[in-house]
Design a protein around this motif. Sequence first.
Motif, short mmCIF file in Angstrom:
data_model
loop_
_atom_site.label_atom_id
_atom_site.label_comp_id
_atom_site.label_asym_id
_atom_site.label_seq_id
_atom_site.Cartn_x
_atom_site.Cartn_y
_atom_site.Cartn_z
N GLY A 194 0.80 -1.23 0.00
CA GLY A 194 0.00 0.00 0.00
C GLY A 194 0.82 1.27 0.00
N SER A 195 2.15 1.15 0.02
CA SER A 195 2.98 2.34 0.13
C SER A 195 3.23 3.01 -1.23
CB SER A 195 4.33 1.97 0.77
OG SER A 195 4.96 0.99 -0.02
N THR A 196 3.83 4.20 -1.16
CA THR A 196 4.20 4.95 -2.37
C THR A 196 5.73 4.98 -2.46
OG1 THR A 196 2.24 6.30 -2.21
CG2 THR A 196 4.07 7.24 -3.43
N CYS A 197 6.25 4.65 -3.64
CA CYS A 197 7.71 4.54 -3.82
C CYS A 197 8.16 5.39 -5.00
CB CYS A 197 8.11 3.10 -4.13
SG CYS A 197 7.59 1.93 -2.88
N ALA A 198 9.44 5.78 -4.98
CA ALA A 198 10.05 6.41 -6.15
C ALA A 198 11.36 5.71 -6.42
CB ALA A 198 10.29 7.90 -5.90
N VAL A 199 11.61 5.41 -7.69
CA VAL A 199 12.87 4.80 -8.09
C VAL A 199 13.57 5.74 -9.06
CG1 VAL A 199 13.96 2.84 -9.26
CG2 VAL A 199 11.98 2.44 -7.76
N PHE A 200 14.80 6.14 -8.71
CA PHE A 200 15.58 7.07 -9.54
C PHE A 200 16.58 6.28 -10.36
CE2 PHE A 200 14.61 11.32 -7.76
CZ PHE A 200 13.81 10.92 -6.69
N GLY A 201 16.50 6.39 -11.69
CA GLY A 201 17.43 5.68 -12.57
C GLY A 201 16.85 4.34 -12.97
N LEU A 202 16.66 4.15 -14.28
CA LEU A 202 15.96 2.95 -14.75
C LEU A 202 16.85 2.12 -15.68
CD1 LEU A 202 12.57 4.73 -15.41
CD2 LEU A 202 13.16 3.32 -13.44
N GLY A 203 18.07 1.85 -15.21
CA GLY A 203 18.87 0.80 -15.84
C GLY A 203 18.37 -0.53 -15.29
N ILE A 222 6.66 5.51 -8.60
CA ILE A 222 7.02 6.59 -9.53
C ILE A 222 8.44 6.35 -10.03
CG2 ILE A 222 7.24 9.09 -9.81
CD1 ILE A 222 5.35 9.35 -7.31
N ALA A 223 8.56 6.14 -11.32
CA ALA A 223 9.86 5.88 -11.93
C ALA A 223 10.42 7.19 -12.46
CB ALA A 223 9.71 4.87 -13.06
N VAL A 224 11.68 7.50 -12.14
CA VAL A 224 12.29 8.78 -12.50
C VAL A 224 13.52 8.53 -13.36
CG1 VAL A 224 13.26 10.94 -11.62
CG2 VAL A 224 11.54 9.70 -10.26
N ASP A 225 13.58 9.12 -14.54
CA ASP A 225 14.77 8.99 -15.39
C ASP A 225 14.82 10.17 -16.34
OD1 ASP A 225 16.76 7.93 -17.45
OD2 ASP A 225 16.63 6.19 -16.12
N LEU A 226 16.03 10.55 -16.73
CA LEU A 226 16.21 11.64 -17.70
C LEU A 226 15.90 11.18 -19.11
CD1 LEU A 226 19.66 13.03 -16.48
CD2 LEU A 226 17.40 14.00 -16.03
N PHE A 242 5.65 7.87 -14.57
CA PHE A 242 7.02 8.16 -15.01
C PHE A 242 7.24 9.65 -14.95
CE2 PHE A 242 10.04 9.50 -18.27
CZ PHE A 242 11.15 8.76 -17.90
N VAL A 243 8.35 10.07 -14.36
CA VAL A 243 8.67 11.49 -14.28
C VAL A 243 10.06 11.72 -14.86
CG1 VAL A 243 9.06 13.45 -12.74
CG2 VAL A 243 7.23 11.83 -12.23
N ASN A 244 10.13 12.68 -15.79
CA ASN A 244 11.43 13.07 -16.34
C ASN A 244 11.79 14.43 -15.75
OD1 ASN A 244 13.64 13.84 -17.80
ND2 ASN A 244 12.83 13.10 -19.75
N PRO A 245 12.88 14.50 -14.95
CA PRO A 245 13.23 15.79 -14.33
C PRO A 245 13.38 16.91 -15.36
CG PRO A 245 14.55 14.01 -13.40
CD PRO A 245 13.79 13.41 -14.55
#
Length: 383
Positions: A194-203, A222-226, A242-245
Motif C-alpha cells: 500500500g505504500s508509495t515509492c520512487a525509483v531514480f534511474g531505470l537501468g 514513480i519511476a524517474v529517469d532523464l 514516469f517522471v522526467n526531471p
Amino acid sequence: MATAGKVIQCKAAVAWEPNKPLVIEEIEVAPPQADEVRIKIVATAVCHTDLYHLFEGMPKDGFPAVLGHEAAGIVESVGPEVTEFQPGDKVIPLFLAQCKECRFCKSPKTNQCELAWTRIRQGAMVGKESRFTCKGKKVLQFAGTSTFSEYIVIHQIAVAKIDPAAPLDKVCLIGCGICTGYGAAVNTAKVEPGSTCAVFGLGAVGLAAVMGCKAAGAKRIIAVDLNPDKAEKAKVLGATDFVNPKDHNKPIHEVLAGMTNGGVDYSVECVGNVEVMRSALESCLPAWGVSVIVGWTEMFDIKIRPPHLISGRTWKGSMFGGFKGKDGVSEMVKAYLDKKLQLEEFITHNMTLDQINDAIELMKQGKWYHILVLFINQWVHFK
Ligand SMILES: NC(=O)c1ccc[n+]([C@@H]2O[C@H](COP(=O)([O-])OP(=O)(O)OC[C@H]3O[C@@H](n4cnc5c(N)ncnc54)[C@H](O)[C@@H]3O)[C@@H](O)[C@H]2O)c1
Ligand SMILES: [Zn+2]
Ligand SMILES: [Zn+2]
C-alpha cells in the motif's frame, strides 16, 4: 575434464588502460589453487559498475583488468579442499562472497562477508589475487569475478551453486542487477504493501527495484529517469507513473512532493550520482520516509542538511540488495524458476564477446536499452 590441472588459454576482453576500448586477447588462466574453482563462463551481462571502473573511477592501480561481474557458467575444475562443487555444476560467481563462518555471515543484520573482495581489495575495485596473465603481465580480476573472460578462477566462498534446470542465459542477471535492485526495495527499504515509492534511474538495477516495489505490494511506484525511452519498460515492470526531471522547472523532490501529498514512503537511488542521492532523500516524506542508496561512486561526498534527517527520515545504503551472496542467488534463481520473477523483460540484446565494445557503447548511450547479455563460449550447449 581434459583441461583440469592445466593452464587454459582462452579469450578475454582486457581493459589495458582506463577510458579506452577493451581488447580481445588470448589470456592464460591458471588452474585453481586450494579452495578455488575454475568456471567456464557461459553468459555475462554488462552492469554500470563495469563502466564506472573504466570511464569514471579509473583508479591508477586498477589496470590491466578483466571487467564483468554479472554472469553464469559451469564448473570446469576445482582445486584442493573444494567439497561444495564438482565439474559440471551450474554456478553464478559472486562479487559479494558468503563464507558462512565470519561474524558478519553469521549475523542476519548484514551481507558484508569479512572475506569478500570488497573488504580485502587494494583500494581499486580489484583484489590482490589473480589467476590471469596476458603477454607476460598479471591481469587483475575486477570485483573478484572478471566475467568478460571465457574462463575464470574464483574462491569457493564467492560461488553460488544453482538449480541445474536454470537457463544460464537468463539467470546470469541474478549475479548483480536483479538482486541489487529487487533486494534494495524488498530487503533494505522493506517496502510495505500500500505504500508509495520512487525509483531514480531505470537501468537494470532501477528496473529491478521497480519490480521489487511491486512484489512488496506498493500501491504507487514513480519511476524517474532523464531518458523518456525508459518509461515503457518501467511500466511493464510495475511503475504507475514516469517522471522526467527535464520536463520540470523545479527540483525533482518538489515535483514528487506535489504528486504525493508531501513525499514518498520509500525512494531508491539507482544512478550513482550524489545530487540524485540527495534528491531521492528529499523526495521522501519527512516524517518517516526511507531512502536507499544503491548507485555507486567513490569520487564525491554526499551532503544533506541535518533537519532533513532529524525530522524522521532514514538514509540507508544497499549492496547486492542486502542478499547474502550464496543464499540470495539460490533464492532468486528458485523464484525465477517458480515464475515469481521476470528476467526476460530485462534482456534487449544478445551479443558475443567480440562485440563487447559495442555492448558498452550501447549501455553508455542509454537509449532504450536496459541490459545486454553476451553469450560467450558455446552457450547453446548448456541451456
Ligand atoms: N550497490 C550495489 O550493490 C550495486 C550493484 C550494481 C550496480 N550498482 C550501481 O547502480 C547504478 C545503476 O546501475 P545500472 O547498471 O542500472 O546503470 P545504467 O547506466 O544502466 O542506468 C542508470 C540510469 O540512470 C539514468 N539517469 C542518469 N542520470 C539521472 C538523473 N540525474 N536522474 C534520473 N535518472 C538518471 C540513466 O538515464 C539510466 O537510465 C550504478 O551506479 C551502478 O554502479 C550498485
Ligand atoms: Zn553490477
Ligand atoms: Zn563471511
